[in-house]
Design an enzyme around this catalytic site. Structure first.
Site, mmCIF file in Angstrom:
data_model
loop_
_atom_site.group_PDB
_atom_site.id
_atom_site.type_symbol
_atom_site.label_atom_id
_atom_site.label_comp_id
_atom_site.label_asym_id
_atom_site.label_seq_id
_atom_site.Cartn_x
_atom_site.Cartn_y
_atom_site.Cartn_z
ATOM 1 N N GLY A 82 -17.248 51.448 82.761
ATOM 2 C CA GLY A 82 -16.163 52.405 83.027
ATOM 3 C C GLY A 82 -16.556 53.482 84.029
ATOM 4 O O GLY A 82 -15.936 54.534 84.103
ATOM 5 N N GLY A 84 -16.613 53.113 87.357
ATOM 6 C CA GLY A 84 -16.033 52.918 88.690
ATOM 7 C C GLY A 84 -16.972 52.164 89.614
ATOM 8 O O GLY A 84 -16.696 52.018 90.803
ATOM 9 N N LEU A 85 -18.100 51.679 89.067
ATOM 10 C CA LEU A 85 -19.100 51.006 89.903
ATOM 11 C C LEU A 85 -19.075 49.485 89.726
ATOM 12 O O LEU A 85 -20.034 48.795 90.053
ATOM 13 C CB LEU A 85 -20.498 51.558 89.598
ATOM 14 C CG LEU A 85 -20.670 53.048 89.883
ATOM 15 C CD1 LEU A 85 -22.073 53.515 89.482
ATOM 16 C CD2 LEU A 85 -20.424 53.381 91.362
ATOM 17 N N SER A 88 -17.151 45.764 85.194
ATOM 18 C CA SER A 88 -16.365 44.630 84.672
ATOM 19 C C SER A 88 -16.380 43.469 85.662
ATOM 20 O O SER A 88 -16.444 42.305 85.254
ATOM 21 C CB SER A 88 -14.936 45.046 84.302
ATOM 22 O OG SER A 88 -14.339 45.761 85.331
ATOM 23 N N ALA A 90 -18.875 42.769 87.735
ATOM 24 C CA ALA A 90 -20.217 42.160 87.727
ATOM 25 C C ALA A 90 -20.439 41.327 86.469
ATOM 26 O O ALA A 90 -21.074 40.268 86.527
ATOM 27 C CB ALA A 90 -21.289 43.234 87.879
ATOM 28 N N ASP A 130 -13.007 43.895 93.812
ATOM 29 C CA ASP A 130 -14.260 44.091 93.066
ATOM 30 C C ASP A 130 -14.975 42.759 92.831
ATOM 31 O O ASP A 130 -16.185 42.639 93.047
ATOM 32 C CB ASP A 130 -13.982 44.755 91.712
ATOM 33 C CG ASP A 130 -13.421 46.163 91.846
ATOM 34 O OD1 ASP A 130 -13.092 46.570 92.971
ATOM 35 O OD2 ASP A 130 -13.311 46.859 90.818
HETATM 36 C C1 MEV Z 1 -11.000 49.415 90.947
HETATM 37 O O1 MEV Z 1 -12.382 49.333 91.196
HETATM 38 C C2 MEV Z 1 -10.234 49.258 92.218
HETATM 39 C C3 MEV Z 1 -8.715 49.346 92.081
HETATM 40 O O2 MEV Z 1 -8.201 49.285 93.420
HETATM 41 C C4 MEV Z 1 -8.153 48.209 91.260
HETATM 42 C C5 MEV Z 1 -8.270 46.855 91.935
HETATM 43 O O3 MEV Z 1 -8.413 46.759 93.144
HETATM 44 O O4 MEV Z 1 -8.162 45.865 91.170
HETATM 45 C C6 MEV Z 1 -8.276 50.649 91.474
#
Ligand code: MEV
Length: 308
Positions: A82, A84-85, A88, A90, A130
């Site tokens: 959770g 932001g890196l 999920s 990876a 991601d």
């Molecule tokens: C999350 O890391 C990136 C978002 O743009 C969601 C996505 O692209 O699936 C917020």
């Protein structure tokens, strides 16, 4: 047994807008998740019975990439969940790759496509940024049009995302982790409902798309000043879309005087910010004094790989 590892990522520019088919640029970082699959008497994770809700990504990965007898999945993570890196992404990419490798079917494009399907199922709405970055590694430019360095194309609904290799120059970033766990799904859903009802929000999404393409040029020229300005502008637009957080803001404000630019990265709502700087020590200190956890990351890490 098969073991694969995959890197986390930081989105340099374009998060949220990319869900609507706009461009984005993301860089793989030197923190990884490693997953191994082995025969077992029941479906389990790290030796304990798998719970669909608690192990949502692994369970969805099984549906996408396995379909065989019960297995145990062992995971080892260097990425805070959770944050932001890309934890999920990876975990998904490393599991999907390990499952495919154990069936003798490991290939990057298939891993990226199946991993996107997993994120989509768990999050409800997502872009393949991601999962494709964690799969390819180094850097990835996402664009609605085909550009040089094309890797693969992923379509869903009305959107099509073309993935491209991005050369990653030696730049130094400091991540500032707020310690606040933020789930991506609800944040993406919040932006979607704002964009559906608000003209300014739609304009912000368009502007973010333009910023990304300017940012790609600045990145290729290693123009840190311009890149920093674009990061700052992107951050303000993301705040306007409602994905900021007071703790993130404190870290951004602390880092900016010592940086070319600073912005939230990933879904927002907590999680992490990134600062582009020539003085990683001072920025790390400033982030720590403002209550965050600094993590100096190197970018351009290798994508998913077999480690068995
Ligand atoms: C999350 O890391 C990136 C978002 O743009 C969601 C996505 O692209 O699936 C917020």
């Amino acid at each position: 047994m098969s073991r694969c590892s995959a890197p986390g990522k930081m989105i340099l520019l374009g998060e949220h807008a990319v869900v609507f088919g706009k461009p984005a640029v993301a860089l793989a970082i030197n923190l990884r998740i490693s997953s191994a699959v082995s025969k077992s008497t029941q479906y389990s994770v790290n030796g304990r019975a798998m719970q669909k809700r608690h192990h949502a990504y692994i369970s969805a990965a099984l549906d996408q990439a396995w379909g065989g007898p019960p297995i145990n999945v062992d995971t080892i993570s260097e990425i805070p969940s959770g944050s932001g890196l890309g934890s999920s992404a990876a975990v998904t990419v490393s599991c999907v790759a390990a499952m495919m490798a154990s069936k003798g079917k490991f290939n990057h494009e298939a891993v990226a496509k199946k991993s996107f399907a997993v994120e989509l199922k768990v999050q409800g709405s997502a872009s393949p940024t991601d999962t494709s970055t964690s799969t390819h590694g180094e850097g990835v430019i996402v664009s609605p049009e085909k550009l040089d360095g094309f890797l693969w194309r992923i379509e869903h609904g009305d959107n099509a995302w073309n993935m491209h290799h991005c050369d990653v120059p030696k730049l130094r970033f400091v991540v500032g982790y707020t310690g606040i766990h933020a789930a991506t799904g609800p944040l993406v859903a919040g932006v979607r409902s704002l964009v559906e009802s608000n003209k300014d929000a739609r304009r912000s999404i368009d502007r973010i798309g333009e910023i990304v393409m300017d940012g790609v040029e600045a990145l290729s020229k290693q123009d840190k000043k311009r890149l920093g300005q674009l990061m700052n502008e992107d951050h303000e637009l993301l705040n306007g879309l409602g994905v900021g957080h007071s703790a993130l803001e404190e870290l951004v404000v602390a880092a900016r005087p010592l940086s070319f630019g600073a912005k939230l990265t990933g879904a927002g709502g907590g999680g992490s910010m990134i600062a582009l700087t020539d003085d990683v020590e001072k920025v790390s200190e400033a982030i720590r004094s403002a209550g965050g956890e600094p993590i100096v990351v190197s970018v351009g890490a290798e994508g998913v790989r077999r480690d068995d």
